[in-house]
Write an enzyme that holds these catalytic residues in place. Sequence first.
Site, PDB file in Angstrom:
ATOM      1  N   SER A 156     -39.591 -36.064 -53.403  1.00 54.96           N
ATOM      2  CA  SER A 156     -39.154 -36.682 -52.155  1.00 54.96           C
ATOM      3  C   SER A 156     -40.014 -36.136 -51.028  1.00 54.96           C
ATOM      4  O   SER A 156     -40.601 -35.050 -51.142  1.00 54.96           O
ATOM      5  CB  SER A 156     -37.682 -36.336 -51.908  1.00 54.96           C
ATOM      6  OG  SER A 156     -37.292 -36.640 -50.588  1.00 54.96           O
ATOM      7  N   TYR A 169     -30.348 -30.590 -51.249  1.00 54.22           N
ATOM      8  CA  TYR A 169     -31.278 -31.591 -51.779  1.00 54.22           C
ATOM      9  C   TYR A 169     -32.720 -31.192 -51.489  1.00 54.22           C
ATOM     10  O   TYR A 169     -33.583 -31.271 -52.379  1.00 54.22           O
ATOM     11  CB  TYR A 169     -30.970 -32.955 -51.160  1.00 54.22           C
ATOM     12  CG  TYR A 169     -31.855 -34.075 -51.660  1.00 54.22           C
ATOM     13  CD1 TYR A 169     -31.621 -34.652 -52.905  1.00 54.22           C
ATOM     14  CD2 TYR A 169     -32.918 -34.555 -50.896  1.00 54.22           C
ATOM     15  CE1 TYR A 169     -32.426 -35.685 -53.368  1.00 54.22           C
ATOM     16  CE2 TYR A 169     -33.722 -35.583 -51.355  1.00 54.22           C
ATOM     17  CZ  TYR A 169     -33.477 -36.141 -52.589  1.00 54.22           C
ATOM     18  OH  TYR A 169     -34.280 -37.160 -53.063  1.00 54.22           O
ATOM     19  N   LYS A 173     -35.754 -30.432 -54.270  1.00 55.62           N
ATOM     20  CA  LYS A 173     -37.016 -31.163 -54.350  1.00 55.62           C
ATOM     21  C   LYS A 173     -38.223 -30.263 -54.112  1.00 55.62           C
ATOM     22  O   LYS A 173     -39.301 -30.502 -54.668  1.00 55.62           O
ATOM     23  CB  LYS A 173     -37.001 -32.352 -53.386  1.00 55.62           C
ATOM     24  CG  LYS A 173     -35.991 -33.433 -53.789  1.00 55.62           C
ATOM     25  CD  LYS A 173     -36.236 -33.946 -55.213  1.00 55.62           C
ATOM     26  CE  LYS A 173     -35.271 -35.052 -55.608  1.00 55.62           C
ATOM     27  NZ  LYS A 173     -35.529 -35.563 -56.973  1.00 55.62           N
TER      28      LYS A 173
END
Length: 243
Positions: A156, A169, A173
Amino acid sequence: MTTASFSASNTAAVAAAAAAKTVLITGVSKGLGRALAVELSKRGHTVIGCSRAQEKLNSLQSELSSPDRHLLLNVDVRSDNSVKELARVMMEKKFVPDIIVNNAGTINKNNRIWEVPVEEFDTVIDTNVKGIANVLRHFIPLMLPKSRGIIVNMSSGWGRSGAALVAPYCASKWAVEGLSRAVAKEMPDGFAVVALSPGVINTEMLQSCFGNSASGYQTPDACHIERRMLTYVPLRFKFINNP
């Protein structure tokens, strides 16, 4: 390298990418994984897909071109034993992936890090990081005898930056980026391991962060991630197509 030889190399890479492949995709029941499975099946590739959502897997099976050619299984990538069983079934059916797409992922609800429940943080890390590690642990040994292959770990833009309210998150990533770079150095010639950021796509995860504004972004069907996976990666790592 001359211009002629470079062009020939590119042509060979594209031709090899177009040949039918066996592609393992995790998180295949919705979003980007589902769109990728449908498009790859249309292009004549064999899809091995897994997800925890059996009803969605059943629905997807009927959407795939030549559905009998593909294999969709209920697997939880967070569980090493579940992934181990997937590898066993695939070997039993003589399916060895040419390409792995570690797509399964999740995101926390928008919250400051001290307000994120520990169980929710663990779910993000267990899915986004440990899930990839489980797949690599059981499938790289199966791929090595083929002397070539591509492993795409979905990353991402937040794996190269940061954003408030999604710290778990972002952390996951960033881990995917580092894991991919490290594993790439461990693989022999003939293999490519890449962390691929697909861009901002209107999926359920984006909707959980952006709310209604997520509708302003492209859908999974429209982003054509398969083009980058089947063309850009082979061109960027032309050696993977050498016999």
